[in-house]
Design a protein around this motif. Structure first.
Motif, PDB file in Angstrom:
ATOM      1  N   SER A 272     -10.175  36.095  20.101  1.00  0.00           N
ATOM      2  CA  SER A 272     -11.187  35.192  19.555  1.00  0.00           C
ATOM      3  C   SER A 272     -10.932  33.763  20.016  1.00  0.00           C
ATOM      4  CB  SER A 272     -11.169  35.240  18.026  1.00  0.00           C
ATOM      5  OG  SER A 272      -9.960  34.665  17.533  1.00  0.00           O
ATOM      6  N   TYR A 273     -11.979  32.962  20.009  1.00  0.00           N
ATOM      7  CA  TYR A 273     -11.844  31.566  20.408  1.00  0.00           C
ATOM      8  C   TYR A 273     -10.919  30.808  19.453  1.00  0.00           C
ATOM      9  CZ  TYR A 273     -13.094  26.904  22.039  1.00  0.00           C
ATOM     10  OH  TYR A 273     -13.039  25.626  22.540  1.00  0.00           O
ATOM     11  N   ALA A 274     -10.943  31.172  18.165  1.00  0.00           N
ATOM     12  CA  ALA A 274     -10.081  30.513  17.186  1.00  0.00           C
ATOM     13  C   ALA A 274      -8.607  30.768  17.498  1.00  0.00           C
ATOM     14  CB  ALA A 274     -10.421  31.004  15.777  1.00  0.00           C
ATOM     15  N   ASP A 275      -8.255  32.013  17.809  1.00  0.00           N
ATOM     16  CA  ASP A 275      -6.872  32.332  18.186  1.00  0.00           C
ATOM     17  C   ASP A 275      -6.481  31.612  19.475  1.00  0.00           C
ATOM     18  OD1 ASP A 275      -6.543  33.920  16.001  1.00  0.00           O
ATOM     19  OD2 ASP A 275      -6.764  35.827  17.058  1.00  0.00           O
ATOM     20  N   HIS A 276      -7.408  31.536  20.412  1.00  0.00           N
ATOM     21  CA  HIS A 276      -7.144  30.874  21.695  1.00  0.00           C
ATOM     22  C   HIS A 276      -6.816  29.394  21.482  1.00  0.00           C
ATOM     23  CE1 HIS A 276      -7.549  29.421  25.767  1.00  0.00           C
ATOM     24  NE2 HIS A 276      -8.643  28.723  25.462  1.00  0.00           N
ATOM     25  N   ILE A 277      -7.527  28.721  20.591  1.00  0.00           N
ATOM     26  CA  ILE A 277      -7.274  27.299  20.313  1.00  0.00           C
ATOM     27  C   ILE A 277      -5.850  27.114  19.796  1.00  0.00           C
ATOM     28  CG2 ILE A 277      -7.894  25.362  18.828  1.00  0.00           C
ATOM     29  CD1 ILE A 277      -9.816  25.807  21.132  1.00  0.00           C
ATOM     30  N   VAL A 278      -5.426  28.009  18.914  1.00  0.00           N
ATOM     31  CA  VAL A 278      -4.070  27.923  18.362  1.00  0.00           C
ATOM     32  C   VAL A 278      -3.028  28.134  19.453  1.00  0.00           C
ATOM     33  CG1 VAL A 278      -2.434  28.975  16.754  1.00  0.00           C
ATOM     34  CG2 VAL A 278      -4.822  28.645  16.074  1.00  0.00           C
ATOM     35  N   LEU A 279      -3.201  29.157  20.276  1.00  0.00           N
ATOM     36  CA  LEU A 279      -2.226  29.473  21.333  1.00  0.00           C
ATOM     37  C   LEU A 279      -2.186  28.387  22.402  1.00  0.00           C
ATOM     38  CD1 LEU A 279      -2.890  33.314  21.817  1.00  0.00           C
ATOM     39  CD2 LEU A 279      -1.087  32.205  20.469  1.00  0.00           C
ATOM     40  N   LYS A 281      -2.360  25.253  22.109  1.00  0.00           N
ATOM     41  CA  LYS A 281      -1.601  24.057  21.727  1.00  0.00           C
ATOM     42  C   LYS A 281      -0.186  24.098  22.306  1.00  0.00           C
ATOM     43  CE  LYS A 281      -4.174  23.212  17.444  1.00  0.00           C
ATOM     44  NZ  LYS A 281      -4.112  23.160  15.958  1.00  0.00           N
ATOM     45  N   ARG A 282       0.360  25.300  22.451  1.00  0.00           N
ATOM     46  CA  ARG A 282       1.708  25.454  23.014  1.00  0.00           C
ATOM     47  C   ARG A 282       1.685  25.780  24.497  1.00  0.00           C
ATOM     48  NH1 ARG A 282       4.459  30.097  23.905  1.00  0.00           N
ATOM     49  NH2 ARG A 282       6.738  29.927  24.178  1.00  0.00           N
ATOM     50  N   CYS A 283       0.663  26.536  24.934  1.00  0.00           N
ATOM     51  CA  CYS A 283       0.632  27.063  26.316  1.00  0.00           C
ATOM     52  C   CYS A 283      -0.821  27.039  26.796  1.00  0.00           C
ATOM     53  CB  CYS A 283       1.201  28.484  26.327  1.00  0.00           C
ATOM     54  SG  CYS A 283       1.232  29.268  27.945  1.00  0.00           S
ATOM     55  N   LYS A 284      -1.188  25.953  27.467  1.00  0.00           N
ATOM     56  CA  LYS A 284      -2.577  25.789  27.919  1.00  0.00           C
ATOM     57  C   LYS A 284      -2.661  25.965  29.437  1.00  0.00           C
ATOM     58  CE  LYS A 284      -6.482  22.567  27.990  1.00  0.00           C
ATOM     59  NZ  LYS A 284      -7.447  23.626  27.656  1.00  0.00           N
ATOM     60  N   LEU A 285      -3.412  26.950  29.874  1.00  0.00           N
ATOM     61  CA  LEU A 285      -3.589  27.212  31.305  1.00  0.00           C
ATOM     62  C   LEU A 285      -4.576  26.221  31.903  1.00  0.00           C
ATOM     63  CD1 LEU A 285      -2.435  29.925  30.151  1.00  0.00           C
ATOM     64  CD2 LEU A 285      -3.804  31.105  31.899  1.00  0.00           C
ATOM     65  N   ASP A 309     -10.080  29.309  31.336  1.00  0.00           N
ATOM     66  CA  ASP A 309     -10.032  29.174  29.882  1.00  0.00           C
ATOM     67  C   ASP A 309      -9.526  30.509  29.367  1.00  0.00           C
ATOM     68  OD1 ASP A 309     -10.245  27.910  27.472  1.00  0.00           O
ATOM     69  OD2 ASP A 309     -12.374  28.358  27.197  1.00  0.00           O
ATOM     70  N   ALA A 310      -8.200  30.630  29.203  1.00  0.00           N
ATOM     71  CA  ALA A 310      -7.587  31.907  28.844  1.00  0.00           C
ATOM     72  C   ALA A 310      -6.245  31.639  28.184  1.00  0.00           C
ATOM     73  CB  ALA A 310      -7.407  32.777  30.086  1.00  0.00           C
ATOM     74  N   SER A 311      -5.692  32.664  27.563  1.00  0.00           N
ATOM     75  CA  SER A 311      -4.353  32.617  26.984  1.00  0.00           C
ATOM     76  C   SER A 311      -3.511  33.738  27.578  1.00  0.00           C
ATOM     77  CB  SER A 311      -4.416  32.747  25.458  1.00  0.00           C
ATOM     78  OG  SER A 311      -4.918  31.576  24.864  1.00  0.00           O
ATOM     79  N   ILE A 312      -2.165  33.644  27.381  1.00  0.00           N
ATOM     80  CA  ILE A 312      -1.272  34.625  27.996  1.00  0.00           C
ATOM     81  C   ILE A 312      -0.295  35.187  26.972  1.00  0.00           C
ATOM     82  CG2 ILE A 312      -1.423  33.593  30.290  1.00  0.00           C
ATOM     83  CD1 ILE A 312       1.338  32.341  29.806  1.00  0.00           C
ATOM     84  N   TYR A 313       0.253  36.364  27.336  1.00  0.00           N
ATOM     85  CA  TYR A 313       1.223  37.059  26.495  1.00  0.00           C
ATOM     86  C   TYR A 313       2.633  36.644  26.901  1.00  0.00           C
ATOM     87  CZ  TYR A 313       2.977  40.998  23.692  1.00  0.00           C
ATOM     88  OH  TYR A 313       3.589  41.767  22.747  1.00  0.00           O
ATOM     89  N   VAL A 314       3.626  37.042  26.128  1.00  0.00           N
ATOM     90  CA  VAL A 314       5.024  36.674  26.360  1.00  0.00           C
ATOM     91  C   VAL A 314       5.563  37.211  27.685  1.00  0.00           C
ATOM     92  CG1 VAL A 314       5.886  38.710  25.128  1.00  0.00           C
ATOM     93  CG2 VAL A 314       7.323  36.654  25.287  1.00  0.00           C
ATOM     94  N   SER A 315       4.925  38.249  28.232  1.00  0.00           N
ATOM     95  CA  SER A 315       5.393  38.839  29.496  1.00  0.00           C
ATOM     96  C   SER A 315       5.131  37.932  30.693  1.00  0.00           C
ATOM     97  CB  SER A 315       4.715  40.197  29.724  1.00  0.00           C
ATOM     98  OG  SER A 315       3.304  40.068  29.687  1.00  0.00           O
TER      99      SER A 315
END
Length: 625
Positions: A272-279, A281-285, A309-315
């Motif tokens: 979701s876009y809401a989860d992406h905004i949170v993630l 803040k620490r790791c912005k591509l 405009d995306a987020s990434i996993y710990v891997s």
């Protein structure tokens, strides 16, 4: 549904009225099947010779894969095993189990042992072997094959059910031949693109080895390179979220290690876009960042060269670069052997899954030239990547076209009629147009074939295809310094378009040559219009070329195969920026599925290969730029 005029409905579908349908078993004159036969049952064992056993392991779809593990037998084993007749050039092979349905043809006139789970078919006179092989590789036959299969762990087919599968074919053998030639031409184009891709990738690898360690400096750059660490060229190195998010059907793309290893940034998971905004803040591509795999697969990278405009996993780790490094250069450097070794040396390879800790990523050493040289190196290497990507796309398109062509030709929906002024052909290069017929690739090779046959063939010794191919290769290497279109085949360098692309047909149709079989051998000799071909040859290549080829007139076939094989290997090494040493040439031969078996033959001994490497250097000296 009303049938198209000239067509009929059959158990094999709608086909032309002058095509026929019959069961495969009815169309085959002779099967050879040694199911259950083993060397032990004959009181012998594998080894002791160099006769290749054709098995379900090395009979692949459309070819014999010599890179696969295989058994070899002695002359005595061959004599006691092959009691029902030999494998002959063009005979059709099918794997009957594990795997089921691979179709190939016997590639040459060598002796082969027909091992278990491989059935050999010799069709009746009404059916050409080449046509049958293509038909059996088609979707209709393959579908019926698996519909009639049985078994759970190993899927196979019983002989009686195989016999009952209907096949359809033109009653006119000329049409069979034209269809087979068109499909073989398509195969040849695909194979030539695959070979070209291999060469381009080798060239790219060679360029990387020279440019990314400073061994070869580009003109205008003399500044000493710096040895630094990844941490010193990055503003930050962070990994993705350590918590598995809640996925949604559509939203913001979420990248993981699988995204990079598959290089698929379209078919991703979404959050979701809401989860992406949170993630974020620490790791912005951002465009210009580099992604690096760190868990499961280690060290694969991707340059983000698009607005993202995306987020990434710990891997995954995200590398944000500082102004000291060109992002394109660092991306190219991350593909080098040295980078891979350095990152693996700092990884926990015994962990499950294997991984590299975040702190160790920053310790990976980097060789860094000036920014200007970084940009120049990156431009060269990425242009090569663009060329490779274009070839990959062309290969994909050629494979798709081949599949469509099979569907149309093997059902008769498209007809190849010789009397027609319009002939369907597989798409070739733009330069092969009618406007360029005076000197396109096929006509050029027709002239070469004709003149070589006239010069080196006679009624006592007609010029066979093996020697035509080797002399043609040597001619092109001498005059043009390269032998374009030649591929690694079992008998050495081979250009399939001379046979399937039309060159031999052109030479015969223009009466430059004719076929002569004198009971001992078969080949070409000069025909009534040879003077015309000789005129073209004189204009394009000059008389000196034939004089130079005279030195090979009395060389035996084995010597010609050794020379051309070693020379082609030396050319591969040269393109990769490597020296043509004995070990390097042997490695090229070993790595080629079609050539690997050569190293078992006496003619390809270390002494012979080493001597031939020297001969190649004398015959084809490298020109100074």
């Amino acid at each position: 549904m009303e049938l198209k005029r000239g067509y009929k409905q059959t158990e094999a579908g709608v086909i032309p009225e002058n095509w026929t349908v019959m069961a495969l078993g009815t169309a085959v004159e002779h099967y050879i099947d040694y199911r259950g036969r083993t060397p032990r049952k004959l009181g012998l064992s594998w080894g002791g010779g160099n006769i290749l056993a054709l098995s379900a392991n090395n009979v692949q779809m459309g070819r014999i894969d010599l890179a696969k593990e295989a058994n070899f037998g002695s002359d005595e084993l061959y004599r006691r095993w092959m009691t029902r007749g030999p494998c002959e050039l063009g005979d059709v092979l099918i794997t009957t189990e594990a795997p089921l349905g691979n179709i190939a043809q016997v590639p040459d006139s060598k002796e082969y042992i027909l091992s278990q789970r491989v059935l050999l078919l010799k069709p009746k006179e009404i059916l050409l072997r080449n046509f049958l092989a293509h038909f059996m590789r088609g979707s209709y036959f393959q579908s019926r094959l698996f519909q009639n299969s049985s078994g759970s762990t190993a899927i196979g087919i019983q002989r009686r059910k195989l016999d009952d599968i209907p096949i359809c074919f033109p009653t006119n053998k000329f049409e069979q031949s034209d269809i087979a030639d068109a499909l073989s031409d398509a195969d040849a184009l695909i194979e030539s693109l695959e070979q070209l891709l291999v060469k381009k990738r080798q060239m790219k690898q060679g360029a990387m080895q020279l440019l990314l360690n400073g061994r070869k400096r580009l003109p205008g750059f003399t500044t000493k390179w710096a040895k630094t660490r990844l941490a010193e060229v990055c503003r930050s190195i962070v990994d993705g979220t350590h918590f598995t998010p809640s996925y949604v059907d559509s939203g913001v793309p979420f990248y993981s290690v699988e995204t990079l290893t598959s290089d698929d940034f379209v078919n991703t998971k979404f959050i979701s876009y809401a989860d992406h905004i949170v993630l974020s803040k620490r790791c912005k591509l951002e465009k210009g960042d580099i992604l690096l795999t760190r868990i499961g697969s280690i060290g694969d990278t991707k340059l983000i060269d698009w607005e993202v405009d995306a987020s990434i996993y710990v891997s995954l780790a995200l590398l944000k670069l500082n102004e000291s490094v060109d992002a394109r250069y660092l991306f190219c450097y991350s593909k080098s052997d040295q980078f891979v070794m350095d990152i693996e040396a700092r990884s926990l390879m015994n962990a499950s899954p294997k991984k590299i800790n975040m702190g160790q990523i920053g310790e990976v050493p980097i060789l860094l030239p000036s920014l200007g040289e970084q940009a120049a190196i990156a431009t060269i290497l990425m242009e090569m990547d663009t060329e490779i990507a274009a070839l990959e796309a062309k290969l994909f398109k050629a494979c798709q076209l081949k599949q469509g062509l099979m569907q149309e030709l093997l059902t008769g929906r498209i007809r190849l009629v010789r009397q027609s002024a319009q002939v369907l052909s597989f798409p070739m290069k733009e330069s092969d147009s009618a406007a360029d017929i005076s000197h396109n690739t096929h006509f050029n090779e027709a002239v070469v074939i004709a003149v070589l046959s006239a010069k080196f063939g006679s009624e006592k010794f007609p010029f066979g295809r093996f020697r035509r191919t080797k002399f043609s290769y040597l001619l092109h290497r001498h005059v043009e310094h390269e032998a374009a279109g030649f591929m690694k085949k079992a008998a050495g360098p081979y250009n399939p378009r001379t046979r399937y692309g039309g060159a031999e047909k052109i030479a015969l149709q223009n009466r430059y040559v004719r076929v002569l079989s004198n009971g001992k051998s078969e080949g070409f000799i000069a025909d009534e219009n040879i003077a015309q071909a000789e005129g073209y040859f004189e204009k394009w290549y000059g008389a000196e070329a034939l004089t130079w080829l005279e030195q090979f007139r009395y060389q035996k076939n084995d010597a010609l195969e050794l020379l051309t094989t070693v020379d082609m290997a030396c050319e591969d090494l040269s393109r990769a920026g490597k020296a043509a040493t004995l070990s390097a040439v042997k490695q090229i031969i070993q790595d080629s599925p079609e050539w690997k078996a050569k190293l078992n033959r006496a003619v390809f001994s270390d002494d012979n290969i080493a001597t031939t490497i020297q001969s190649c250097g004398q015959l084809f000296p490298i020109e100074e730029e």
